[in-house]
Enzyme design. Structure first.
Site, PDB file in Angstrom:
ATOM      1  N   GLU A   1     119.747  54.205  32.445  1.00 46.37           N
ATOM      2  CA  GLU A   1     119.262  53.051  33.221  1.00 46.37           C
ATOM      3  C   GLU A   1     117.749  53.161  33.356  1.00 46.37           C
ATOM      4  OE1 GLU A   1     120.155  50.100  34.673  1.00 46.37           O
ATOM      5  OE2 GLU A   1     118.080  50.072  35.372  1.00 46.37           O
TER       6      GLU A   1
ATOM      7  N   ARG B   1     126.802  41.520  45.551  1.00 48.09           N
ATOM      8  CA  ARG B   1     126.641  42.208  44.261  1.00 48.09           C
ATOM      9  C   ARG B   1     126.456  43.704  44.449  1.00 48.09           C
ATOM     10  NH1 ARG B   1     124.681  38.612  40.155  1.00 48.09           N
ATOM     11  NH2 ARG B   1     123.831  40.432  39.149  1.00 48.09           N
TER      12      ARG B   1
ATOM     13  N   TYR C   1     129.234  30.696  50.033  1.00 48.33           N
ATOM     14  CA  TYR C   1     130.524  31.380  50.222  1.00 48.33           C
ATOM     15  C   TYR C   1     130.350  32.654  51.036  1.00 48.33           C
ATOM     16  CZ  TYR C   1     128.890  33.651  45.857  1.00 48.33           C
ATOM     17  OH  TYR C   1     128.156  34.285  44.894  1.00 48.33           O
TER      18      TYR C   1
ATOM     19  N   ASP D   1     125.497  40.407  29.738  1.00 50.28           N
ATOM     20  CA  ASP D   1     124.371  39.493  29.483  1.00 50.28           C
ATOM     21  C   ASP D   1     123.606  39.847  28.211  1.00 50.28           C
ATOM     22  OD1 ASP D   1     124.991  38.077  31.728  1.00 50.28           O
ATOM     23  OD2 ASP D   1     123.049  38.341  32.730  1.00 50.28           O
TER      24      ASP D   1
HETATM   25  P1  FAD Z   1     122.252  43.145  34.212  1.00 49.95           P
HETATM   26  O1  FAD Z   1     122.797  42.924  35.558  1.00 49.95           O
HETATM   27  O2  FAD Z   1     120.995  42.424  33.854  1.00 49.95           O
HETATM   28  O3  FAD Z   1     122.041  44.712  34.041  1.00 49.95           O
HETATM   29  C1  FAD Z   1     121.288  45.241  32.997  1.00 49.95           C
HETATM   30  C2  FAD Z   1     120.807  46.625  33.409  1.00 49.95           C
HETATM   31  O4  FAD Z   1     120.154  47.234  32.311  1.00 49.95           O
HETATM   32  C3  FAD Z   1     119.786  46.589  34.554  1.00 49.95           C
HETATM   33  O5  FAD Z   1     120.149  47.550  35.515  1.00 49.95           O
HETATM   34  C4  FAD Z   1     118.461  46.925  33.872  1.00 49.95           C
HETATM   35  O6  FAD Z   1     117.550  47.601  34.723  1.00 49.95           O
HETATM   36  C5  FAD Z   1     118.934  47.815  32.737  1.00 49.95           C
HETATM   37  N1  FAD Z   1     118.055  47.840  31.566  1.00 49.95           N
HETATM   38  C6  FAD Z   1     117.369  46.814  31.013  1.00 49.95           C
HETATM   39  N2  FAD Z   1     116.733  47.218  29.910  1.00 49.95           N
HETATM   40  C7  FAD Z   1     117.026  48.528  29.748  1.00 49.95           C
HETATM   41  C8  FAD Z   1     116.685  49.491  28.771  1.00 49.95           C
HETATM   42  N3  FAD Z   1     115.905  49.202  27.717  1.00 49.95           N
HETATM   43  N4  FAD Z   1     117.156  50.764  28.902  1.00 49.95           N
HETATM   44  C9  FAD Z   1     117.969  51.094  29.962  1.00 49.95           C
HETATM   45  N5  FAD Z   1     118.306  50.211  30.932  1.00 49.95           N
HETATM   46  C10 FAD Z   1     117.871  48.929  30.809  1.00 49.95           C
HETATM   47  N6  FAD Z   1     128.435  36.166  37.548  1.00 49.95           N
HETATM   48  C11 FAD Z   1     129.696  36.135  38.029  1.00 49.95           C
HETATM   49  O7  FAD Z   1     130.614  36.735  37.431  1.00 49.95           O
HETATM   50  N7  FAD Z   1     129.999  35.442  39.184  1.00 49.95           N
HETATM   51  C12 FAD Z   1     129.035  34.769  39.892  1.00 49.95           C
HETATM   52  O8  FAD Z   1     129.330  34.168  40.917  1.00 49.95           O
HETATM   53  C13 FAD Z   1     127.687  34.794  39.406  1.00 49.95           C
HETATM   54  N8  FAD Z   1     126.720  34.133  40.065  1.00 49.95           N
HETATM   55  C14 FAD Z   1     125.441  34.156  39.591  1.00 49.95           C
HETATM   56  C15 FAD Z   1     124.454  33.433  40.252  1.00 49.95           C
HETATM   57  C16 FAD Z   1     123.152  33.415  39.773  1.00 49.95           C
HETATM   58  C17 FAD Z   1     122.099  32.610  40.479  1.00 49.95           C
HETATM   59  C18 FAD Z   1     122.826  34.174  38.612  1.00 49.95           C
HETATM   60  C19 FAD Z   1     121.431  34.213  38.072  1.00 49.95           C
HETATM   61  C20 FAD Z   1     123.814  34.880  37.928  1.00 49.95           C
HETATM   62  C21 FAD Z   1     125.136  34.876  38.394  1.00 49.95           C
HETATM   63  N9  FAD Z   1     126.157  35.568  37.722  1.00 49.95           N
HETATM   64  C22 FAD Z   1     127.429  35.527  38.200  1.00 49.95           C
HETATM   65  C23 FAD Z   1     125.881  36.271  36.448  1.00 49.95           C
HETATM   66  C24 FAD Z   1     125.741  37.767  36.625  1.00 49.95           C
HETATM   67  O9  FAD Z   1     124.763  38.032  37.592  1.00 49.95           O
HETATM   68  C25 FAD Z   1     125.338  38.450  35.329  1.00 49.95           C
HETATM   69  O10 FAD Z   1     126.052  37.906  34.257  1.00 49.95           O
HETATM   70  C26 FAD Z   1     125.621  39.949  35.396  1.00 49.95           C
HETATM   71  O11 FAD Z   1     124.924  40.540  36.463  1.00 49.95           O
HETATM   72  C27 FAD Z   1     125.234  40.627  34.084  1.00 49.95           C
HETATM   73  O12 FAD Z   1     125.429  42.020  34.204  1.00 49.95           O
HETATM   74  P2  FAD Z   1     124.882  42.980  33.061  1.00 49.95           P
HETATM   75  O13 FAD Z   1     125.229  44.348  33.498  1.00 49.95           O
HETATM   76  O14 FAD Z   1     125.349  42.501  31.733  1.00 49.95           O
HETATM   77  O15 FAD Z   1     123.304  42.768  33.072  1.00 49.95           O
END
Ligand code: FAD
Length: 401
Positions: A34, A108, A217, A299
């Site tokens: 991370e 979250r 919510y 994502d």
């Molecule tokens: P991220 O949460 O972006 O995590 C990526 C991690 O990787 C971070 O900790 C970052 O620091 C780390 N990182 C980045 N680059 C590197 C690197 N090169 N090396 C090592 N670490 C790195 N989803 C739902 O399911 N329900 C909801 O109700 C919902 N509501 C939302 C509302 C809003 C307004 C928004 C913007 C999003 C919402 N989402 C919701 C979507 C959800 O927040 C994301 O899809 C989810 O958090 C993605 O998780 P992730 O782990 O893929 O990415």
């Protein structure tokens, strides 16, 4: 239990932790990197629908979820202008009966912490903070990550769970920056006790208005309220860094034609954070999710608009599907990862497309708005429910329509 695989995970958000948990529970050795100095999540809520709760339950997180989440009574849709109720979907009881799990809403940070604690309880996981990594090499017999100090970290498989601006994705697929949606999200949380009784809620409420919507919510066992307002607008500067403090004045100006309960709620929020929303077009092929020994997840693979509340949910489903694909010992690792991608890309693409369409419907004006409201009055729950998603199997590439 399958022979141990050395799994490298880039990113410790909800997706990366979910991947680490699912694969470590299956007996694999996981090293997670991370980039941030501490594991944390933004102060905002998240909805987790039954398809996702089922996966969390399968990982043994039922009790933890029960302790920190809220379980809303219903989803209600209201006009942001008149305040009129346009439609209602029962959640409590109905979700369990139809989909085998409740519909939950959660802070979250609470979900992140739940996953982190479960990961830390796994003996075969090591967690590395302050570790921004990128893909160094993907060969037929192994993968290697690279740290900024040029240290190579080798493993059998790499999971790129490094989010919207993924460095692993960039190394794998080339530079294609995320799409700027032109939508801004104002987010806030506040204790329900700070609100007058009329503004407190045990439901998910979506207020729909022209070029805007607001979703409210409960979280934290129902004691706190999460508020997110989406409006049209652009911001300047580096979008990868776009999360800023804000006050209600800009939002109140946009909501000036809205009904008084909605404006009262916005006024009651002491502090907002403002995000610029970006996404990517729906996945077009499985190769966008996995190539050779590298798989993208969450994502990093399929960032989506939040209008179906599924971004984190799809990351958790991805982790479940990845683990199941890695279990298939009769085939080599690149083929297992390809199977993961084949099992996931169409469902994720469908969710991405549906989320984008929801945004247009939520923000509609004129005849489309009229049609939307009429359809909701006529069809009620049938329009608001999403059975193919909530009942859908994360491993089924072609869920029923
Ligand atoms: P991220 O949460 O972006 O995590 C990526 C991690 O990787 C971070 O900790 C970052 O620091 C780390 N990182 C980045 N680059 C590197 C690197 N090169 N090396 C090592 N670490 C790195 N989803 C739902 O399911 N329900 C909801 O109700 C919902 N509501 C939302 C509302 C809003 C307004 C928004 C913007 C999003 C919402 N989402 C919701 C979507 C959800 O927040 C994301 O899809 C989810 O958090 C993605 O998780 P992730 O782990 O893929 O990415």
């Amino acid at each position: 239990m399958s022979p141990q695989i050395e799994i490298l995970v880039a990113g410790g958000g909800i997706g990366g932790l979910a991947a680490a948990l699912a694969t470590a529970r299956a007996g694999h050795r996981v090293r997670l990197f991370e980039r941030a100095p501490a594991f944390s999540e933004v102060g905002a809520g998240i909805q987790i629908s039954p398809n996702v709760v089922r996966v969390l339950q399968a990982w043994g997180l039922q009790d933890g979820l029960q302790a920190v989440a809220a379980f809303p009574d219903a989803l209600q849709v209201r006009s942001a202008l008149s305040g009129r109720t346009l439609g209602r979907l029962r959640l409590a009881g109905r979700a369990e009966a139809l989909y085998g799990a409740p519909y939950a809403t959660i802070h979250r940070a609470d979900l992140h912490q739940l996953l982190l604690q479960a990961v830390q309880a796994q003996p075969e996981v090591s967690l590395h903070l302050n570790s921004p990594v990128t893909l160094a090499e993907a060969e037929t017999d192994g993968v290697a990550l690279l740290t900024p100090q040029k240290k190579r970290i080798e493993g059998d498989v790499l999971v790129g769970a490094d989010g919207l601006w993924s460095a692993v994705r960039q190394a794998l697929l080339g530079v294609q920056p995320p799409r700027v949606t032109g939508h801004l999200a104002f987010r806030a949380m506040l204790p329900q006790t700070h609100l007058p009784a009329a503004l407190r809620s045990t439901c998910v409420t979506a207020w729909l208005g022209p070029d805007l919507h607001v979703v409210v919510y409960p979280v934290r066992g129902g004691h706190w309220l999460n508020v997110v307002a989406i409006v049209h607008g652009e911001v300047e500067g580096d979008l990868a860094q776009w999360d800023h403090g804000n006050n209600a004045s800009q939002l109140l100006a946009v909501l000036s034609d809205c009904c008084s309960p909605l404006q009262d709620l916005v006024r009651a929020v002491p502090e907002w954070r403002l995000w610029a929303l970006c996404d990517r077009p729906p996945l077009a092929r499985p190769e966008d999710m996995a190539q050779g020994r590298v798989a993208l997840l969450g994502d990093a693979a399929h960032p989506m608009r939040p209008y179906l509340a599924q971004g984190a949910g799809m990351a958790i489903e991805d982790a479940h599907a990845l683990c199941r694909a890695l279990d298939q010992q009769a085939i080599d690792l690149p083929t297992r990862l390809r199977r993961y991608a084949l099992n996931r890309w169409q469902r994720c693409a469908r969710v991405q497309a549906r989320a984008e369409r929801n945004g247009r419907v939520f923000h509609a004006t004129g005849p489309v708005q009229w049609g939307r409201d009429a359809a909701m009055a006529l069809l009620g729950e049938r329009l608001l429910d999403v059975p193919w998603l909530y009942a859908g199997d994360p491993l089924n590439p072609l869920p029923d329509a």
